[in-house]
Design a protein around this motif. Structure first.
Motif, PDB file in Angstrom:
ATOM      1  N   GLY A 121      45.387  43.179  60.915  1.00 43.72           N
ATOM      2  CA  GLY A 121      45.720  42.877  59.519  1.00 43.72           C
ATOM      3  C   GLY A 121      44.587  42.303  58.691  1.00 43.72           C
ATOM      4  N   ILE A 122      43.366  42.733  58.940  1.00 43.76           N
ATOM      5  CA  ILE A 122      42.248  42.343  58.082  1.00 43.76           C
ATOM      6  C   ILE A 122      42.366  43.108  56.768  1.00 43.76           C
ATOM      7  CG2 ILE A 122      39.736  42.656  57.825  1.00 43.76           C
ATOM      8  CD1 ILE A 122      39.522  42.072  60.843  1.00 43.76           C
ATOM      9  N   ASP A 123      42.105  42.427  55.642  1.00 42.64           N
ATOM     10  CA  ASP A 123      42.267  43.135  54.366  1.00 42.64           C
ATOM     11  C   ASP A 123      40.926  43.399  53.695  1.00 42.64           C
ATOM     12  OD1 ASP A 123      41.462  40.913  52.861  1.00 42.64           O
ATOM     13  OD2 ASP A 123      43.510  40.144  52.702  1.00 42.64           O
ATOM     14  N   TRP A 124      40.985  43.903  52.475  1.00 41.66           N
ATOM     15  CA  TRP A 124      39.791  44.354  51.758  1.00 41.66           C
ATOM     16  C   TRP A 124      38.822  43.229  51.419  1.00 41.66           C
ATOM     17  CZ3 TRP A 124      39.606  42.397  46.683  1.00 41.66           C
ATOM     18  CH2 TRP A 124      40.803  41.790  46.262  1.00 41.66           C
ATOM     19  N   ALA A 127      35.858  42.621  54.922  1.00 43.91           N
ATOM     20  CA  ALA A 127      35.200  43.793  55.516  1.00 43.91           C
ATOM     21  C   ALA A 127      34.214  43.409  56.612  1.00 43.91           C
ATOM     22  CB  ALA A 127      34.492  44.583  54.419  1.00 43.91           C
ATOM     23  N   HIS A 128      33.574  42.248  56.465  1.00 41.46           N
ATOM     24  CA  HIS A 128      32.596  41.813  57.468  1.00 41.46           C
ATOM     25  C   HIS A 128      33.235  41.634  58.844  1.00 41.46           C
ATOM     26  CE1 HIS A 128      34.576  38.315  55.748  1.00 41.46           C
ATOM     27  NE2 HIS A 128      34.203  37.600  56.787  1.00 41.46           N
ATOM     28  N   ARG A 129      34.528  41.269  58.845  1.00 42.72           N
ATOM     29  CA  ARG A 129      35.209  41.077  60.126  1.00 42.72           C
ATOM     30  C   ARG A 129      35.548  42.405  60.790  1.00 42.72           C
ATOM     31  NH1 ARG A 129      39.435  36.277  58.428  1.00 42.72           N
ATOM     32  NH2 ARG A 129      38.124  34.530  59.009  1.00 42.72           N
ATOM     33  N   ALA A 130      35.750  43.420  59.979  1.00 42.68           N
ATOM     34  CA  ALA A 130      36.146  44.720  60.519  1.00 42.68           C
ATOM     35  C   ALA A 130      35.059  45.304  61.410  1.00 42.68           C
ATOM     36  CB  ALA A 130      36.471  45.679  59.368  1.00 42.68           C
ATOM     37  N   VAL A 131      33.808  45.175  60.990  1.00 40.72           N
ATOM     38  CA  VAL A 131      32.701  45.738  61.767  1.00 40.72           C
ATOM     39  C   VAL A 131      32.668  45.111  63.161  1.00 40.72           C
ATOM     40  CG1 VAL A 131      30.194  45.983  61.865  1.00 40.72           C
ATOM     41  CG2 VAL A 131      31.380  46.145  59.664  1.00 40.72           C
ATOM     42  N   LYS A 132      32.781  43.795  63.213  1.00 42.62           N
ATOM     43  CA  LYS A 132      32.749  43.106  64.509  1.00 42.62           C
ATOM     44  C   LYS A 132      33.944  43.502  65.368  1.00 42.62           C
ATOM     45  CE  LYS A 132      30.159  38.944  63.334  1.00 42.62           C
ATOM     46  NZ  LYS A 132      30.228  37.488  63.144  1.00 42.62           N
ATOM     47  N   ASN A 133      35.097  43.649  64.722  1.00 42.64           N
ATOM     48  CA  ASN A 133      36.288  44.004  65.482  1.00 42.64           C
ATOM     49  C   ASN A 133      36.211  45.408  66.058  1.00 42.64           C
ATOM     50  OD1 ASN A 133      38.878  42.259  65.719  1.00 42.64           O
ATOM     51  ND2 ASN A 133      37.842  41.590  63.858  1.00 42.64           N
ATOM     52  N   LYS A 134      35.640  46.331  65.301  1.00 44.38           N
ATOM     53  CA  LYS A 134      35.456  47.703  65.810  1.00 44.38           C
ATOM     54  C   LYS A 134      34.683  47.648  67.122  1.00 44.38           C
ATOM     55  CE  LYS A 134      36.772  51.064  62.850  1.00 44.38           C
ATOM     56  NZ  LYS A 134      37.655  52.152  63.307  1.00 44.38           N
ATOM     57  N   GLU A 143      41.926  50.242  63.594  1.00 42.38           N
ATOM     58  CA  GLU A 143      41.968  50.543  62.160  1.00 42.38           C
ATOM     59  C   GLU A 143      42.488  49.327  61.397  1.00 42.38           C
ATOM     60  OE1 GLU A 143      40.901  53.347  60.908  1.00 42.38           O
ATOM     61  OE2 GLU A 143      40.541  54.376  62.811  1.00 42.38           O
ATOM     62  N   PHE A 144      42.212  49.321  60.089  1.00 44.33           N
ATOM     63  CA  PHE A 144      42.580  48.177  59.232  1.00 44.33           C
ATOM     64  C   PHE A 144      43.254  48.714  57.962  1.00 44.33           C
ATOM     65  CE2 PHE A 144      38.563  47.700  61.481  1.00 44.33           C
ATOM     66  CZ  PHE A 144      38.837  46.634  62.327  1.00 44.33           C
ATOM     67  N   PRO A 145      44.514  49.050  58.008  1.00 39.55           N
ATOM     68  CA  PRO A 145      45.163  49.696  56.860  1.00 39.55           C
ATOM     69  C   PRO A 145      45.131  48.884  55.569  1.00 39.55           C
ATOM     70  CG  PRO A 145      46.511  49.922  58.827  1.00 39.55           C
ATOM     71  CD  PRO A 145      45.395  48.982  59.179  1.00 39.55           C
ATOM     72  N   MET A 146      45.077  47.541  55.670  1.00 39.02           N
ATOM     73  CA  MET A 146      45.102  46.737  54.441  1.00 39.02           C
ATOM     74  C   MET A 146      43.735  46.675  53.768  1.00 39.02           C
ATOM     75  SD  MET A 146      48.197  46.346  54.366  1.00 39.02           S
ATOM     76  CE  MET A 146      48.281  45.553  52.769  1.00 39.02           C
ATOM     77  N   MET A 147      42.745  47.330  54.367  1.00 45.07           N
ATOM     78  CA  MET A 147      41.446  47.446  53.689  1.00 45.07           C
ATOM     79  C   MET A 147      41.439  48.641  52.745  1.00 45.07           C
ATOM     80  SD  MET A 147      38.663  46.439  56.613  1.00 45.07           S
ATOM     81  CE  MET A 147      37.327  46.859  55.514  1.00 45.07           C
ATOM     82  N   ASP A 148      42.497  49.460  52.840  1.00 43.47           N
ATOM     83  CA  ASP A 148      42.559  50.666  52.011  1.00 43.47           C
ATOM     84  C   ASP A 148      43.340  50.404  50.720  1.00 43.47           C
ATOM     85  OD1 ASP A 148      41.271  51.917  54.091  1.00 43.47           O
ATOM     86  OD2 ASP A 148      43.146  52.653  54.990  1.00 43.47           O
ATOM     87  N   ALA A 149      43.061  51.225  49.700  1.00 43.43           N
ATOM     88  CA  ALA A 149      43.835  51.172  48.462  1.00 43.43           C
ATOM     89  C   ALA A 149      45.257  51.680  48.722  1.00 43.43           C
ATOM     90  CB  ALA A 149      43.148  52.032  47.406  1.00 43.43           C
ATOM     91  N   PRO A 150      46.249  51.216  47.986  1.00 40.66           N
ATOM     92  CA  PRO A 150      46.133  50.206  46.930  1.00 40.66           C
ATOM     93  C   PRO A 150      45.870  48.811  47.516  1.00 40.66           C
ATOM     94  CG  PRO A 150      48.436  50.788  47.295  1.00 40.66           C
ATOM     95  CD  PRO A 150      47.636  51.718  48.146  1.00 40.66           C
ATOM     96  N   GLY A 266      38.117  28.775  57.937  1.00 42.67           N
ATOM     97  CA  GLY A 266      38.467  30.190  58.175  1.00 42.67           C
ATOM     98  C   GLY A 266      39.275  30.348  59.430  1.00 42.67           C
ATOM     99  N   CYS A 267      40.550  30.598  59.263  1.00 44.46           N
ATOM    100  CA  CYS A 267      41.435  30.735  60.404  1.00 44.46           C
ATOM    101  C   CYS A 267      41.681  32.221  60.661  1.00 44.46           C
ATOM    102  CB  CYS A 267      42.748  30.022  60.112  1.00 44.46           C
ATOM    103  SG  CYS A 267      43.963  30.201  61.378  1.00 44.46           S
ATOM    104  N   GLY A 268      41.337  32.703  61.828  1.00 40.23           N
ATOM    105  CA  GLY A 268      41.585  34.115  62.125  1.00 40.23           C
ATOM    106  C   GLY A 268      41.444  34.369  63.609  1.00 40.23           C
ATOM    107  N   CYS A 269      42.571  34.386  64.328  1.00 39.92           N
ATOM    108  CA  CYS A 269      42.515  34.512  65.790  1.00 39.92           C
ATOM    109  C   CYS A 269      41.949  35.857  66.212  1.00 39.92           C
ATOM    110  CB  CYS A 269      43.907  34.353  66.377  1.00 39.92           C
ATOM    111  SG  CYS A 269      44.658  32.789  66.004  1.00 39.92           S
ATOM    112  N   PHE A 270      42.360  36.934  65.507  1.00 39.47           N
ATOM    113  CA  PHE A 270      41.876  38.257  65.851  1.00 39.47           C
ATOM    114  C   PHE A 270      40.691  38.646  64.985  1.00 39.47           C
ATOM    115  CE2 PHE A 270      45.991  38.779  67.933  1.00 39.47           C
ATOM    116  CZ  PHE A 270      45.580  39.378  69.103  1.00 39.47           C
ATOM    117  N   GLY A 271      40.619  38.062  63.789  1.00 36.50           N
ATOM    118  CA  GLY A 271      39.585  38.480  62.865  1.00 36.50           C
ATOM    119  C   GLY A 271      38.212  37.933  63.180  1.00 36.50           C
ATOM    120  N   ASP A 272      38.144  36.777  63.860  1.00 33.74           N
ATOM    121  CA  ASP A 272      36.861  36.097  64.029  1.00 33.74           C
ATOM    122  C   ASP A 272      36.229  36.374  65.379  1.00 33.74           C
ATOM    123  OD1 ASP A 272      36.962  34.985  61.559  1.00 33.74           O
ATOM    124  OD2 ASP A 272      37.895  33.137  62.227  1.00 33.74           O
TER     125      ASP A 272
END
Ligand code: SF4
Length: 283
Positions: A121-124, A127-134, A143-150, A266-272
């Motif tokens: 559930g990383i959002d738009w 984005a910096h967290r998405a790269v590390k998570n990949k 995948e990170f659906p909440m990074m997409d529009a809308p 910054g709290c993010g168990c999966f994001g960080d």
């Protein structure tokens, strides 16, 4: 292909699950919840907020598919004790052991990489967290659906859930930015701990006591709260921070003038996830 959504009981992961369900249907959705609470132990301040479990169950029902509930059988303070390490914003044995390792083990036990896609559930705004998570979840695809529009703000996600009859987590109404660990987090800043002290003093007292007990076990005081005064950084325990606030209030002075209440952290168990830190603490 199975679709595994990491459901943390927060609004971001709920909205992620909804987008996955809208795109792929619900037949192959698995919502994976990693609990920070000792199973069979209902201490009111251990682990998640009770209302987080309400939001998790009701939200999971709206998304559809299966809800998988896994637990390491211990709470965050036990992970610090076992690791002989007080978690902090850089090194987090709690989310590593209770969240990331539990999730990875469950996924590896059940699926090969080509059989599933993972969703976080990383959002738009993150984005910096998405790269590390990949990189972190390789060879699995994430995948990170909440990074997409809308693109949606947290408030808009809450309005979406409430339009479907799902009341937002109560911690958001109390002023918390996250619905993790009942308002506590070793990565949180002075502002979040001020909110915790003012809205749930008994929960603050619980964690203050657990931290003092941990310091006794470790034989040293290694607090994680950071405060900068006149350009000088210092670390303070939950006890010291509470006493500082009480002293300011006793003098009838304005807390907001003396403490950075915008320091939420910054709290993010999966994001960080951070590969280097992860390697160091698993060595
Ligand atoms: S919310 Fe914070 S304290 Fe709780 S498991 Fe995640 S990183 Fe650790």
């Amino acid at each position: 292909m199975k679709h595994i959504v990491f459901n943390s009981a927060g609004i971001g992961s709920w909205a992620t699950g909804m987008r996955v369900a809208e795109k792929y249907g619900t037949d192959n959705i698995i919502q994976l919840f990693t609990d920070t609470k000792k199973l069979n132990d209902n201490h009111p301040h251990r682990g998640e907020d009770d209302d987080a479990y309400r939001f998790l169950r009701e939200g999971a029902a709206l998304i559809g598919g299966n809800l998988e509930w896994v637990s390491a059988g211990k709470d965050i303070w036990r992970t610090f004790e076992d690791s002989r390490y007080m978690g902090n914003s850089r090194v987090d044995p709690c989310s590593r052991i209770l969240k990331r390792e539990m999730a990875r083990k469950w996924i590896e036990d059940h699926f090969k990489p080509e059989e599933v896609t993972l969703y976080i559930g990383i959002d738009w705004t993150e984005a910096h967290r998405a790269v590390k998570n990949k990189r972190f979840w390789e060879p699995y695809n994430v995948e990170f659906p909440m990074m997409d529009a809308p693109y949606m703000t947290k408030e808009e996600m809450c309005q979406w859930s409430e339009s479907l009859g799902l009341k937002r987590p109560r911690l958001y109404d109390l002023g918390f930015a996250h619905n993790n660990c009942g308002g506590f987090c070793v990565k949180a800043g002075l502002g979040q701990f001020y909110t915790l002290l003012k809205t749930m003093p008994e929960r603050y007292a619980y964690h203050e006591q657990k931290q003092e007990e941990l310091f006794a076990v470790l034989g040293k005081r290694v607090p994680f709260l950071r405060q900068t005064i006149n350009g000088k950084l210092r670390y303070l325990s939950l006890k010291e921070y509470r006493e500082q606030i009480e002293e300011i209030e006793r003098k009838n002075e304005d807390v907001a003038c003396q403490i950075d209440l915008f320091d939420i952290g910054g709290c993010g168990c999966f994001g960080d996830v951070d590969d280097i830190v992860e390697k160091v603490i698993t060595a």
